[in-house]
Design an enzyme around this catalytic site. Structure first.
Site, PDB file in Angstrom:
ATOM      1  N   TYR A  45       9.615  -5.930  -1.098  1.00  0.00           N
ATOM      2  CA  TYR A  45       9.086  -5.986  -2.109  1.00  0.00           C
ATOM      3  C   TYR A  45       8.260  -7.111  -2.830  1.00  0.00           C
ATOM      4  CZ  TYR A  45       9.383  -0.274  -2.442  1.00  0.00           C
ATOM      5  OH  TYR A  45       9.557   1.408  -1.705  1.00  0.00           O
ATOM      6  N   SER A  46       7.760  -7.374  -4.253  1.00  0.00           N
ATOM      7  CA  SER A  46       7.909  -8.540  -4.533  1.00  0.00           C
ATOM      8  C   SER A  46       9.051  -8.858  -4.876  1.00  0.00           C
ATOM      9  CB  SER A  46       6.625  -8.211  -5.435  1.00  0.00           C
ATOM     10  OG  SER A  46       5.257  -8.334  -5.297  1.00  0.00           O
ATOM     11  N   GLU A  47       9.946  -7.981  -5.567  1.00  0.00           N
ATOM     12  CA  GLU A  47      10.954  -7.781  -6.064  1.00  0.00           C
ATOM     13  C   GLU A  47      11.755  -7.429  -5.315  1.00  0.00           C
ATOM     14  OE1 GLU A  47       8.562 -11.476  -7.348  1.00  0.00           O
ATOM     15  OE2 GLU A  47       8.722  -8.989  -8.639  1.00  0.00           O
ATOM     16  N   THR A  48      13.603  -7.107  -5.894  1.00  0.00           N
ATOM     17  CA  THR A  48      13.817  -6.231  -5.517  1.00  0.00           C
ATOM     18  C   THR A  48      15.194  -7.008  -6.948  1.00  0.00           C
ATOM     19  OG1 THR A  48      13.873  -5.453  -3.892  1.00  0.00           O
ATOM     20  CG2 THR A  48      16.184  -5.584  -4.618  1.00  0.00           C
ATOM     21  N   HIS A  77       8.399  -7.675 -13.855  1.00  0.00           N
ATOM     22  CA  HIS A  77       8.280  -6.292 -13.478  1.00  0.00           C
ATOM     23  C   HIS A  77       9.563  -5.906 -12.855  1.00  0.00           C
ATOM     24  CE1 HIS A  77       8.040  -6.496  -8.720  1.00  0.00           C
ATOM     25  NE2 HIS A  77       8.266  -4.790  -9.075  1.00  0.00           N
TER      26      HIS A  77
END
Length: 295
Positions: A45-48, A77
């Site tokens: 994902y874009s971030e975790t 987000h």
């Protein structure tokens, strides 16, 4: 092998499979830095995010944010999504959560519906607006496969700015925004020509549509070809826009992720406080999956 529970949510949307995906590891105690990075890369994902006990018991948690290749000091987000997940577990105090992060303390206010279910959150960026370097119009345009004529400089040239994490901001025509395509070779050339960037080059292209904004964010050097919703950049754009005016405060909507098929809607504000400009970003959040990872 030890297992670590996680939940995924879609952020800056009220519809599942829209917005920006986020994985939240709700109890990351025992994970090493390398394991967190590996899990973030695996999630893709874009971030975790990884939730840890706070150093100050007055705060809710210490939150570490990783994108596919590195840790981030702050991001939008991930804070909205993590707050919604933790509030769903009753971790908020009167609707407020306080997250310790590299960039500073992040305050998050969650929203609930009439039934008490968490529906979204708004975060206050941890830092006041700061401005960095400017980059040439032609080089920034090339990063999105555009020409110099597509970049609008009436408000500002391509400008680095931050409220916790650095982005470059380039205003473009609405038509150019639609056909923008990241060119990783151009990103590499621009990064190599500017060692001060330290290999990090995230560009937020945006266009005004009346009193609203449409945006796209490309950061291929860090593994994010295109981001469905970039809360930290959106908050920074609000702060940057206010800095270019004589107003005391500003609020508007940003639509992002449309070209990716993951439409997102972000609500941003900025205001002048004691000679500084402070910003917020908020939006909806929808739960999607639950699971566990063994390490």
């Amino acid at each position: 092998m030890p297992s670590y529970p996680f939940e995924t949510v879609d952020v800056f949307t009220n519809t599942r499979f829209g917005g920006n995906q986020l994985a939240v590891f709700t109890d990351a105690r025992g994970l090493s830095d390398a394991q967190m990075q590996a899990l973030a890369a695996e999630m893709n994902y874009s971030e975790t995010t990884f939730v840890l006990p706070p150093s100050d018991p007055a705060n809710t948690a210490r939150v570490r944010i990783f994108h596919r290749t590195a840790e981030m000091p702050f991001a939008g987000h991930p804070n909205v999504g993590t707050a919604c997940v933790l509030a769903g577990h009753g971790r908020d105090r009167d609707g407020i959560l306080l997250f310790e992060e590299i960039a500073g303390l992040v305050e998050v206010r969650v929203a609930r519906d009439a039934a008490g279910l968490v529906t979204g959150a708004t975060i206050a960026a941890p830092q006041a607006l700061s401005l960095g370097i400017q980059l040439p119009v032609d080089a920034i345009a090339a990063c999105a496969g555009l020409g110099p004529q597509d970049i609008l400089t009436g408000r500002h040239p391509p400008q680095q700015a931050s409220v916790g994490v650095k982005f470059f901001f380039a205003e473009v025509t609405p038509e150019a925004l639609t056909r923008a395509t990241p060119d990783i070779a151009a990103y590499r050339r621009l990064s190599a020509a500017n060692p001060a960037l330290e290999g990090r080059l995230s560009v937020f292209f945006y266009a005004w549509d009346g009193d609203k904004v449409r945006a796209r964010m490309f950061a291929p050097l860090s593994g994010t070809w295109e981001d469905p919703a970039t809360g930290s950049a959106s908050a920074t754009l609000a702060a940057l826009t206010l800095s270019l005016s004589d107003e005391d405060n500003i609020a508007f909507e940003i639509a992002q992720g449309v070209e990716m098929g993951r439409p997102s809607l972000l609500q941003v504000t900025a205001r002048r406080v004691g000679g500084e400009i402070r910003a917020t970003v908020g939006g909806g959040c929808v739960p999607v999956l639950r699971g566990e990872a063994t390490v």
